[in-house]
Scaffold this active site. Structure first.
Site, PDB file in Angstrom:
ATOM      1  CG  ASP A 185      -2.156   0.929   0.949  1.00 31.76           C
ATOM      2  OD1 ASP A 185      -2.067   1.790   0.048  1.00 31.76           O
ATOM      3  OD2 ASP A 185      -3.174   0.810   1.652  1.00 31.76           O
TER       4      ASP A 185
HETATM    5  C1  BGC Z   1      -5.062   3.281   0.147  1.00 29.33           C
HETATM    6  C2  BGC Z   1      -5.102   2.330  -1.038  1.00 29.33           C
HETATM    7  C3  BGC Z   1      -4.860   3.096  -2.311  1.00 29.33           C
HETATM    8  C4  BGC Z   1      -3.525   3.818  -2.201  1.00 29.33           C
HETATM    9  C5  BGC Z   1      -3.168   4.615  -3.434  1.00 29.33           C
HETATM   10  C6  BGC Z   1      -3.811   4.133   0.157  1.00 29.33           C
HETATM   11  O1  BGC Z   1      -3.863   5.127   1.125  1.00 29.33           O
HETATM   12  O2  BGC Z   1      -5.153   2.545   1.342  1.00 29.33           O
HETATM   13  O3  BGC Z   1      -6.335   1.670  -1.104  1.00 29.33           O
HETATM   14  O4  BGC Z   1      -4.895   2.239  -3.409  1.00 29.33           O
HETATM   15  O5  BGC Z   1      -3.579   4.716  -1.096  1.00 29.33           O
HETATM   16  O6  BGC Z   1      -3.997   5.714  -3.546  1.00 29.33           O
END
Ligand code: BGC
Length: 830
Positions: free
Chosen positions: A227
Site C-alpha cells: 500500500d
Molecule cells: C489506500 C489504497 C490506495 C492507495 C493509493 C492508500 O492510502 O489505502 O487503497 O490504493 O492509497 O492511492
C-alpha cells in the site's frame, strides 16, 4: 500471459539485468508508475485507484472518469454477471486512460458498522465478498488490465491503520479474512496489495502471510505491491514476499537493498523472484515488448512527467451504453428495506411531488479518500425524478435543515479564474521570492497534485467568488504547514498548521480544513487567494473551500413540512457526509448528520406514505423506520444514481438489491463495534463471528438481516431438495423451489445457509442463485454449494478439515428468514 507462456523469454531478460538494475525496478518511478527498462522492452506501468472508477494518471479534475456505484452497492447486487460487466467497464476506462493496473477490488470485510471505509468494501460475508470480488476481477482482467486484491489482510477498520497490529485466531483468519483473497487468487488476480496494518506482530508488507498461504499454498504468481507508503522497514519486507514498493522514486529499498543482497542479508533469489513476477505482470498488461519499444500510457492533462506524446490505448470516451449500464447497476443495487404498499409510485396519478432533503440536490455519489474520482457527470435524485415525471407534474424541492456536510471545495459554479475570467480557479506555484514557476487554469479548489518543479515554495489558488447570498460565508483552506487566505487583499486567516498524522489519506487526499467566517454580499464578487508553503513532509494537497451562510434550520424544517402537505407524493432523501464515511478514520456513531432524523420525523408525521431514500455507504440508524411509507437504500450509487433511483420509484425497474451487511437498529445492538486498538493491538476476540453469524450466535435481532431486500412482488418458498450423501471436498447442488405469489414479474435471490456440525453455533452463507419468475410462476433455483462451505480450519493441525456427518441446509430470502430446511450428510472418507 499466465503459466509457462513466455516464462523462458522472461527468464532470459532477467539474466541480462545487473543486481542494481533489478532492484531499481522494484520501487515505483513516481507516485503512480513503475520504472521502465528500455533495454528489455519494458515500459512503465501505470497504477490507479479504484475501486469505484479509474481516476487515471493523476488527481486532475480535467480528466474525469465514469463513476460506478461504490463497493457496498456492488455487494448488494448478488449478481456476478452484472458485476463482471462493471469490471469490464473499469477495464475500458483503464485502457482509455492508459492505466495498466486498477487498484481494486477492496476485499476487506464489514467487521463492524463503524468502519470508515465500509463503502469501499463489498460486504460483511467472506463468501459474498469472495464471489463478488472474483467477478469484478474477471471483468477487469478480461479487458487486458490487471486487478488488485487489497488490502491483504485484516485492514477492516481505519483507526491507527498505519500501525495497528490485528490479532485473531488462526481459524478466523483462514475462514473469514483470508477467504476473499483466496477467491481472488482462484480468479487469477494479478496483483495483491499488502496493507498498512500488521497481523499477529508482523506488519503486512513484511508478513509471513505473503509467502504462506498466498504464494505457496494458493500459488499466487503475480505481484505483491505495498500500500502507498506502507513499507517502513526495507530488509524485512525484501526478505518477506513483497515484490514492489510504491510510491517512488524514494523508498526503503533502492541502494540499501543492493547492499543488503551483496552482504548476504537478503538472498539474490528473492530479488530475482520479485523481478520475475514484475515481468510476468508486464507481459500480461502488454507492457513488455521489443527492446526500446516502450510506447506507453496515454498523455492526459496533469499526467506525471514522462507521459507526453504517447498514444492513448483507446481514445473513445464513455458513451450512452456505459451510462445505461451504470443506471441499471444503480437500480439493481437499490435495497427496498420496507414498503407499506407505497411503491412503485404511479406518475399518472401524481400532480405535485415534494422532493425533500439536501441529498436530493447534492447527493453523495462516492465515498471519501483514495477511491475518489472526478465523475464525468452526476445525475442527482432531483434530476432523475424531474426527468422521469416530465412537465405535467409540479415538483417542489426543499433542501430542509442543514446536514453536517463539510464545506465543499470551490467549483466552477461558484467562482471564476481571476486571470482568464473562465469558470474555475487559477493555480500558481511560486518560488521563495513569490515569482510564478507555473500558472494554469483549473476547475476545482481542491488541488492534490500541483505540478512542482525545483524551487517550488508556495502553492497558490486564487478565485473570484460570486456569492449568491448575503451573510457570513465560511471560507477555508485545507492542508498542512504555513497557510493563509486573503479576501480582496485583506488577510482573514493565517497560521502554521502542524501535521498530526502520517496517514496518506489525510495528508495527501483529505487534509483538515481551517476556516473563518467572512461576511459577503450577494452579487458582489470578491477575490479569494489561498496560499500554502511547501515545507518537507507537509504533503502536496491544498484545498480551498467556501460555504454559504447556514440556512435557518427551523424555517427550513417548516418549509419541508409545508411542501409535504401540498404534495400528493413525498420523497425524502437523507444521507451521510464526508464527516462520517471516509478513508483514514472510522465513524463515531451511526447517526445521520445534522437534523435529518428530525426532518424525516416531521415529514412522515404529515404524510405517512413518505418514501425515505437513504444515501449512505454503510449502516445508519433509522429511528423513524416504522413511520415511513417505504425505505430505500441507494448506497453511494455512482454518477447515474438519480436515474436508477427514479427507475425504482416509478416502477420501471424492480429494486434488485439485497443487504450485503446486517443493518442494526442501533449501534449499541451490534455484536462487534470495537475499532480502537489498545496498546497498539486490535483483538478480534469475536473470532470468526462477524456480521450475520454474530447476530445469530448472540440471538440478537437487527433492524434488517443480511440478505434482506424486497421487490415489487412476493415469493413463497415451497421446496428444498438436497442430494444423497456427499463426498467431503466435493461441491454439490441443492434445489430450491420458489413461486412468485405477487402481481408482478420479479427477481428473487435464493439464499442457502449451512449450519455447522451438530453442537456448533456456526451458520454460514453457502451459496445463492438469483431467479426471475412471472406472476404465479414456480421456478427451481439450483444453488451450487462449493466444497469450502463445509470445511473448517483445524487449529491443532493447521489444516482444512471437513467433518463427516449430518449438516442442516437452510434456504430462504435472508439470514433471518429461512423457512426451508433439510439435512445433507457428508460421507466418511474412504
Ligand atoms: C489506500 C489504497 C490506495 C492507495 C493509493 C492508500 O492510502 O489505502 O487503497 O490504493 O492509497 O492511492
Amino acid at each position: 500471459m499466465r503459466g509457462t507462456d513466455g516464462e523462458a523469454e522472461r527468464e532470459a531478460l532477467l539474466g541480462k539485468l545487473t543486481l542494481h538494475e533489478k532492484v531499481r525496478l522494484l520501487t515505483g518511478a513516481t507516485t503512480w508508475r513503475t520504472r521502465a527498462e528500455p533495454a528489455l522492452g519494458l515500459r512503465e506501468m501505470v497504477l490507479s485507484d479504484g475501486p469505484a472508477g479509474v481516476r487515471g494518471q493523476s488527481w486532475d479534475e480535467r480528466d474525469p472518469a465514469l463513476l460506478l456505484p461504490s463497493a457496498s452497492a456492488l455487494g448488494a447486487l448478488w449478481d456476478e454477471e452484472l458485476v463482471e460487466r462493471l469490471g469490464g467497464l473499469l477495464a475500458a476506462e483503464a485502457r482509455r486512460k492508459g492505466v495498466d493496473v486498477v487498484l481494486a477490488p477492496t476485499l476487506n470485510l464489514h467487521r463492524t458498522p463503524l468502519g470508515g471505509r465500509h463503502f469501499e468494501c463489498l460486504s460483511e460475508d467472506p463468501e459474498l465478498t469472495g464471489r463478488t470480488g472474483a467477478a469484478l476481477i474477471r471483468g477487469i482482467q478480461a479487458g487486458g488490465v490487471a486487478a488488485t486484491a487489497k488490502h491483504y489482510v485484516a485492514n477492516d477498520s481505519e483507526t491507527d491503520r498505519l500501525t495497528v497490529d490485528v490479532r485473531m485466531s488462526e481459524r478466523a483468519l483462514r475462514e473469514v479474512y483470508l477467504a476473499p483473497f483466496e477467491a481472488a487468487v482462484e480468479a487469477g488476480v494479478r496483483v495483491v496489495m499488502a496493507g498498512y496494518n500488521g497481523v499477529d506482530g508482523a506488519t503486512m508488507t513484511a508478513s509471513p502471510l505473503l509467502e504462506h498461504p498466498l504464494k505457496s499454498e494458493w500459488g499466487f504468481d503475480g505481484v505483491v505491491v505495498s500500500d502507498w507508503g506502507a513499507v517502513r522497514a526495507g530488509e524485512p519486507s525484501a526478505r518477506a514476499a513483497l515484490d514492489l514498493v510504491m510510491p517512488g522514486p524514494e523508498g526503503a529499498w533502492g541502494e540499501a537493498l543492493v547492499r543488503a543482497v551483496e552482504e548476504g542479508r537478503v538472498p539474490r533469489a528473492a530479488v530475482d523472484d520479485k523481478v520475475r513476477r514484475l515481468l510476468r505482470l508486464a507481459a500480461a498488461c502488454g507492457a513488455l515488448g521489443e527492446p526500446d519499444d516502450v510506447a506507453g500510457p496515454a498523455a492526459v492533462p496533469g499526467a506525471e512527467p514522462g507521459a507526453e506524446g504517447r498514444t492513448p490505448a483507446s481514445a473513445t470516451g464513455p458513451d450512452e451504453a456505459d451510462r445505461a449500464l451504470l443506471r441499471r447497476a444503480a437500480a439493481a443495487s437499490t435495497v427496498l428495506l420496507a414498503d407499506r404498499g407505497v411503491l412503485p409510485l404511479d406518475p399518472a396519478r401524481l400532480r405535485t411531488v415534494a422532493v425533500i432533503g439536501a441529498h436530493a440536490g447534492l447527493p453523495r455519489v462516492q465515498g471519501g479518500g483514495s477511491a475518489g474520482v472526478f465523475p464525468e457527470r452526476v445525475v442527482t435524485p432531483l434530476d432523475g425524478i424531474t426527468a422521469a415525471l416530465g412537465d405535467g407534474v409540479r415538483l417542489l424541492h426543499v433542501p430542509g435543515p442543514s446536514t453536517d456536510a463539510p464545506a465543499a471545495p470551490l467549483t466552477t459554479a461558484l467562482c471564476t479564474d481571476p486571470d482568464s475570467g473562465r469558470p474555475g480557479v487559477r493555480l500558481r506555484v511560486l518560488d521563495r521570492a513569490g515569482r510564478p514557476l507555473h500558472s494554469e487554469h483549473r476547475l476545482s479548489g481542491r488541488q492534490l497534485e500541483p505540478p512542482l518543479s525545483p524551487g517550488a515554495h508556495t502553492v497558490e489558488i486564487a478565485a473570484l467568488l460570486l456569492p449568491g447570498t448575503s451573510g457570513p460565508w465560511t471560507l477555508g483552506v485545507g492542508g498542512f504547514g504555513r497557510m493563509s487566505v486573503t479576501v480582496d487583499e485583506r488577510l482573514v486567516l493565517e497560521g502554521e498548521f502542524d501535521k498530526d498524522t502520517d496517514d496518506p489519506a489525510v495528508v495527501h487526499v483529505n487534509p483538515p480544513v481551517r476556516d473563518v467566517p467572512v461576511h459577503l454580499t450577494a452579487g458582489r464578487a470578491v477575490r479569494v487567494v489561498a496560499r500554502r508553503e511547501l515545507a518537507p513532509g507537509t504533503g502536496r494537497a491544498t484545498v480551498v473551500t467556501a460555504a454559504p451562510p447556514r440556512p435557518d434550520d427551523a424555517k427550513a424544517l417548516a418549509e419541508a413540512v409545508r411542501a409535504a402537505r401540498e404534495a400528493d407524493a413525498v420523497i425524502v432523501v437523507v444521507g451521510t457526509t464526508e464527516h462520517g464515511e471516509c478513508e483514514g478514520r472510522d465513524r463515531d456513531d451511526l447517526r445521520l448528520g445534522g437534523r435529518q432524523d428530525e426532518l424525516v420525523h416531521a415529514v412522515t408525521a404529515v404524510d405517512p406514505r413518505t418514501v425515505v431514500v437513504v444515501n449512505s455507504g454503510g449502516p445508519v440508524e433509522l429511528p423513524w423506520r416504522a413511520r415511513a411509507g417505504a425505505v430505500l437504500l441507494t448506497w453511494f450509487p455512482g454518477q447515474e444514481g438519480g436515474t436508477g433511483l427514479a427507475d425504482v420509484l416509478f416502477g420501471r425497474t424492480e429494486p434488485g438489491g439485497r443487504l450485503p451487511t446486517t443493518w442494526p437498529a442501533a449501534l449499541a445492538d451490534a455484536p462487534v463495534t470495537r475499532t480502537r486498538p489498545e496498546d497498539g493491538h486490535l483483538d478480534y476476540t469475536e473470532g470468526p463471528y462477524i456480521g450475520h453469524r454474530a447476530w445469530a450466535r448472540h440471538d440478537r435481532a437487527p433492524a434488517y438481516w443480511f440478505g434482506h431486500g424486497l421487490g415489487f412482488t412476493t415469493w413463497a418458498y415451497e421446496g428444498l431438495t438436497v442430494p444423497a450423501p456427499i463426498a467431503p471436498g466435493e461441491p454439490f447442488t441443492v434445489w430450491v423451489e420458489v413461486r412468485n405469489t405477487g402481481p408482478r414479474p420479479g427477481r428473487e435471490v435464493v439464499q442457502v445457509y449451512l449450519a455447522g456440525h451438530p453442537g456448533s453455533p456456526d451458520r454460514r452463507l453457502a451459496g445463492y442463485t438469483p431467479v426471475s419468475a412471472a406472476p404465479g410462476e414456480r421456478v427451481t433455483a439450483p444453488v451450487r454449494i462449493p466444497a469450502r462451505a463445509l470445511r473448517h480450519w483445524d487449529e491443532d493441525e493447521h489444516a482444512w478439515h471437513t467433518r463427516p456427518g449430518p449438516r442442516r441446509v437452510l434456504a430462504g430470502r435472508s439470514a433471518g428468514d429461512l423457512p426451508l430446511s433439510a439435512t445433507v450428510v457428508v460421507r466418511t472418507p474412504g
